[in-house]
Scaffold this active site. Structure first.
Site, PDB file in Angstrom:
ATOM      1  N   HIS A  54       0.710  -1.330   0.028  1.00 42.23           N
ATOM      2  CA  HIS A  54      -0.148  -0.088  -0.035  1.00 42.23           C
ATOM      3  C   HIS A  54       0.769   1.361   0.014  1.00 42.23           C
ATOM      4  CE1 HIS A  54      -3.925  -1.914   1.612  1.00 42.23           C
ATOM      5  NE2 HIS A  54      -3.502  -2.807   0.836  1.00 42.23           N
ATOM      6  N   GLU A  77       0.917   3.997   1.858  1.00 42.33           N
ATOM      7  CA  GLU A  77       1.415   4.467   3.210  1.00 42.33           C
ATOM      8  C   GLU A  77       2.515   3.369   3.626  1.00 42.33           C
ATOM      9  OE1 GLU A  77      -3.182   5.163   2.803  1.00 42.33           O
ATOM     10  OE2 GLU A  77      -1.804   3.634   2.275  1.00 42.33           O
ATOM     11  N   CYS A 119      -6.616   2.332   5.268  1.00 41.88           N
ATOM     12  CA  CYS A 119      -7.373   1.386   5.663  1.00 41.88           C
ATOM     13  C   CYS A 119      -6.704   0.790   6.833  1.00 41.88           C
ATOM     14  CB  CYS A 119      -6.994   0.225   4.648  1.00 41.88           C
ATOM     15  SG  CYS A 119      -5.263  -0.526   4.577  1.00 41.88           S
ATOM     16  N   CYS A 143      -3.191   0.000   7.010  1.00 38.41           N
ATOM     17  CA  CYS A 143      -2.124   1.159   7.144  1.00 38.41           C
ATOM     18  C   CYS A 143      -2.402   1.797   8.114  1.00 38.41           C
ATOM     19  CB  CYS A 143      -2.532   1.813   5.679  1.00 38.41           C
ATOM     20  SG  CYS A 143      -1.945   1.103   4.227  1.00 38.41           S
TER      21      CYS A 143
END
Length: 164
Positions: free
Chosen positions: A58, A60, A87, A90
């Site tokens: 992801h 992040e 999410c 993250c």
């Protein structure tokens, strides 16, 4: 102590959106992130789930990995900007890295993280600022351009039904 209200959120979010655009162009989910310390970008990240063949890649996480040793000493003075609300994976990683300030463009209505934050005292105590809506229209445009199905999930909290 940083004063998150004194930063140019539009500028830093536009940089996260550049990362999202690059991710979309290369065939990944169009999500980008930047980490800011002392009014400077110290790391950039973008989603690499498809090209990296991993659901862990992801935006992040990508950004945090790039400056992990710096975060060890300075995370509390950092702000992470991301084109979509983090999410659960993250946000938990952001909290465990000790980043206390999160700025995002659009709410993820599928993940619906705000009730999760409020229901978890550990996370609620560690997230000092959780600011959404910065350059939201631009983020929506990028999502719709590169991933209309993902845009539907994030913006409306539902997936398209697939007929068999």
């Amino acid at each position: 102590m940083i004063d998150i209200n004194q930063l140019d959120h539009t500028f830093f979010m536009s940089e996260a959106l550049k990362e999202a655009e690059e991710a979309g162009k290369r065939g990944d989910r169009p999500i980008g992130a930047v980490i800011v310390y002392d009014n400077n970008i110290i790391a950039r990240g973008s989603n690499r789930i498809e090209t990296g063949s991993s659901n862990l890649k992801h935006a992040e996480i990508d950004a945090m990995k790039q400056c992990a040793s710096f975060l060890q000493d300075h995370a509390r003075e950092c702000i992470i900007y991301t084109s979509v609300e983090p999410c659960i994976m993250c946000l938990s990683t952001i909290v465990m890295a000790n980043i206390r300030n999160v700025v995002f463009a659009i709410d993820d209505k599928y993940m619906n993280m705000k009730p999760f934050i409020r229901s978890n005292p550990y996370i609620e105590k560690r997230v000092h600022k959780y600011l959404g809506g910065v350059l939201a229209e631009e983020s929506v445009e990028i999502l719709k351009r590169y991933s209309p199905e993902m845009a539907e999930v994030i913006l409306h909290g539902r997936r398209f039904s697939v007929e068999k």
